[in-house]
Design a protein around this motif. Structure first.
Motif, PDB file in Angstrom:
ATOM      1  N   GLU A 265       0.652  -1.125   0.200  1.00 20.61           N
ATOM      2  CA  GLU A 265       0.452  -0.146   0.165  1.00 20.61           C
ATOM      3  C   GLU A 265       0.758   0.856   0.203  1.00 20.61           C
ATOM      4  O   GLU A 265       1.029   1.787  -0.929  1.00 20.61           O
ATOM      5  CB  GLU A 265      -0.498   0.224   1.437  1.00 20.61           C
ATOM      6  CG  GLU A 265      -1.606  -1.313   1.017  1.00 20.61           C
ATOM      7  CD  GLU A 265      -3.311  -1.249   0.539  1.00 20.61           C
ATOM      8  OE1 GLU A 265      -3.495   0.004  -0.465  1.00 20.61           O
ATOM      9  OE2 GLU A 265      -4.198  -2.098   0.425  1.00 20.61           O
ATOM     10  N   ALA A 266       1.921   1.852   1.017  1.00 24.96           N
ATOM     11  CA  ALA A 266       2.472   2.294   1.046  1.00 24.96           C
ATOM     12  C   ALA A 266       3.124   2.330   0.107  1.00 24.96           C
ATOM     13  O   ALA A 266       3.679   3.841  -1.040  1.00 24.96           O
ATOM     14  CB  ALA A 266       3.870   2.036   2.373  1.00 24.96           C
ATOM     15  N   ILE A 267       3.836   1.994  -1.666  1.00 27.09           N
ATOM     16  CA  ILE A 267       4.419   1.828  -2.907  1.00 27.09           C
ATOM     17  C   ILE A 267       3.835   2.058  -3.639  1.00 27.09           C
ATOM     18  O   ILE A 267       3.661   3.378  -4.182  1.00 27.09           O
ATOM     19  CB  ILE A 267       5.376   0.893  -2.369  1.00 27.09           C
ATOM     20  CG1 ILE A 267       6.133  -0.044  -2.176  1.00 27.09           C
ATOM     21  CG2 ILE A 267       5.756   0.699  -4.440  1.00 27.09           C
ATOM     22  CD1 ILE A 267       6.877  -1.246  -2.031  1.00 27.09           C
ATOM     23  N   ALA A 268       2.302   1.889  -3.444  1.00 27.29           N
ATOM     24  CA  ALA A 268       1.012   1.860  -4.224  1.00 27.29           C
ATOM     25  C   ALA A 268       0.827   3.485  -4.495  1.00 27.29           C
ATOM     26  O   ALA A 268       0.687   4.744  -5.027  1.00 27.29           O
ATOM     27  CB  ALA A 268       0.302   1.929  -4.011  1.00 27.29           C
ATOM     28  N   VAL A 269       0.972   4.183  -3.281  1.00 18.48           N
ATOM     29  CA  VAL A 269       0.555   5.444  -3.283  1.00 18.48           C
ATOM     30  C   VAL A 269       1.687   6.146  -3.246  1.00 18.48           C
ATOM     31  O   VAL A 269       2.067   7.391  -3.903  1.00 18.48           O
ATOM     32  CB  VAL A 269       0.238   5.879  -1.699  1.00 18.48           C
ATOM     33  CG1 VAL A 269       0.117   7.492  -1.353  1.00 18.48           C
ATOM     34  CG2 VAL A 269      -0.904   5.040  -1.297  1.00 18.48           C
TER      35      VAL A 269
END
Ligand SMILES: Cc1ncc(COP(=O)(O)O)c(C=O)c1O
Length: 457
Positions: A301-305
């Motif tokens: 999730e952190a990477i997606a954002v």
């Protein structure tokens, strides 16, 4: 009048940093065998060792972390991750990995065999090591301008396309399973690759039916340099530029610890269905199931954002301006640096800074150690310790973590470097006391040539 480029964020959470005395630092450096990798991080005041995994995450990334779906298979966090990456990179298969080198190991493990040759503008150390680990040869083909530290050129990361053609003629296309382009070119000074060069390399690869892969760690910074420096791109957004660049390739490796704006993570992309299957099989063996690849759902999730935030124009403007601020201030005062300053880092030319120390006495390590002794700053040598006799330059890289340090931190770094520059004649070389068989710089132990030198200053 042009206004000051400011940090496009305000600070919500702070982490204290710790002062040490010169005497403490001398003792600490000796205990670390004169290798800054072996220092406890809490004894570093300003840590410019790397921009990898050291950035600050945004409120949106922290919020997304709470949405992490930790399901073993079919996690919706993987869907967010894949969709965000495909939106920018456009490749059919997105395979998560715990960091860049895991993606490299899988890519080269599947695509390369003993006797193969992999051309790159400049292989990063882990990339070279992973190519060599499978018995293939890693060949660096950066343009001649990219090898001259003081020369100013807008795209010093470009690949020498004539040299690529020659290599293909010489060894034969069947021995070249892929060509790589590293954007930006980390080991060559954080210098960008132009879209024109990407197009030319892609054309050669297509003509010889060789896949082109990007080492995409700093793709957003590369896209912004194209916007600033390449005619015809000024009105395009960094995202449009990145999308266009990736269309010229067949896949990529990525360390999300850089322009993924995350503290851990990476991925491997490909358009080739057969390769993707083989890569996933290897992934399951060593990293994890293909919907998490060694990462937690919250990391995905952190990477997606983060990967989208890395392309925000106000962020990139500040990022590139703050690195240039450091580079230009020391260079104006006579410190030899790789020109122009790179995207994520400033590289001091240690051979020119310390002409009295020969390469086999590690001028880069000597300078990096002195910056620590003088001001508690940690940097990293990219030169003879890292690459052995193959090193063409001895550089000290000051890598700037993303969204972490303010302008006054950078002013302090400038002051420290200028202090060391004044005393450069007194700095001594080092010799090796221990080295590992590969990637020796991480664990090497060194000793000053004149053993008592550190104590007597
Ligand atoms: C250009 C380049 N490629 C690959 C890597 C490897 O990534 P990681 O450190 O996540 O394994 C790095 C890391 O610094 C890099 O700069």
């Amino acid at each position: 009048m042009a206004r000051t480029v400011i940090e496009p964020f305000r600070i919500k959470s702070v982490e204290p940093i710790r002062w040490t005395t010169r005497q403490e630092r001398e003792d600490l450096l000796r205990a670390a065998h004169f290798n800054l990798f072996l220092l406890p991080a809490e004894d570093v005041l300003i840590d410019l060792l790397t921009d990898s995994g050291t950035g600050a995450m945004s409120t949106k990334q922290w919020a997304a972390i709470m949405e992490g779906d930790e399901s073993y298979a079919g996690s919706k966090s993987y869907d967010h991750f894949r969709d965000s990456i495909q939106d920018i990179f456009g490749y059919r298969h997105v395979i998560p990995a715990h960091q860049g080198r895991a993606a490299e190991r899988i890519l080269f493990g599947v695509m390369c065999k003993k006797g193969d040759v992999v051309p790159n503008n400049t292989h990063f150390d882990t990339t070279r090591a992973n190519v060599e680990f499978v018995g293939a040869e890693a060949v660096d083909l950066v343009i001649a301008e990219g090898k001259q530290p003081s020369l100013v050129h807008p795209f010093k990361g470009n690949m020498d396309v004539a040299a690529l053609e020659n290599l293909i003629q010489k060894v034969g296309r069947e021995r070249i399973p892929l060509v790589m382009l590293t954007v930006t070119n980390n080991s060559g000074g954080g210098q960008p690759v132009s879209m024109e060069n990407v197009r030319q390399v892609s054309e050669i690869c297509q003509r010889h039916r060789i896949p082109l892969y990007f080492d995409a760690c700093r793709f957003a910074e590369n896209a912004y340099f194209i916007k600033l420096r390449e005619p015809g791109f000024g009105s395009k957004s960094p995202k449009q530029i990145a999308q266009e660049m990736f269309r010229y390739g067949d896949g990529c490796t990525m360390s999300a610890k850089k322009d993924g704006m995350a503290n851990i993570g990476g991925f491997l992309c490909t358009n080739n269905d057969l390769l993707a299957q083989q890569e996933k099989n290897l992934l399951i063996l060593t990293e994890g199931y293909p919907t998490y690849g060694g990462l937690a759902g919250r990391d995905l999730e952190a990477i997606a954002v983060g990967i989208q935030e890395a392309l925000h124009e106000d962020y990139l403007q500040y990022r590139i301006a703050s690195t240039a601020y450091l580079g230009n201030h020391i260079s104006e005062n006579g410190v030899p640096i790789v020109q122009p300053p790179g995207g994520h880092a400033v590289y001091i030319d240690a051979r020119a800074f310390l002409p009295h120390i020969p390469p086999d006495q590690f001028p880069g390590v000597a300078l990096a150690n002195e910056l620590y002794l003088e001001g508690g700053i940690r940097s990293v040598e990219i030169g003879t310790l890292m690459f052995g006799a193959a090193a063409r330059m001895d550089l000290v890289r000051l890598a700037i973590p993303r969204r972490v340090y303010t302008q006054s931190h950078i002013d302090y770094v400038v002051e420290t470097i200028l202090e060391v520059f004044k005393k450069r004649d007194q700095i001594q070389g080092l010799h090796l006391a221990y080295e590992a068989p590969f990637l020796r710089h991480f664990t090497a132990r060194l000793e000053p040539m004149a053993h008592a030198a550190v104590n007597h200053r």
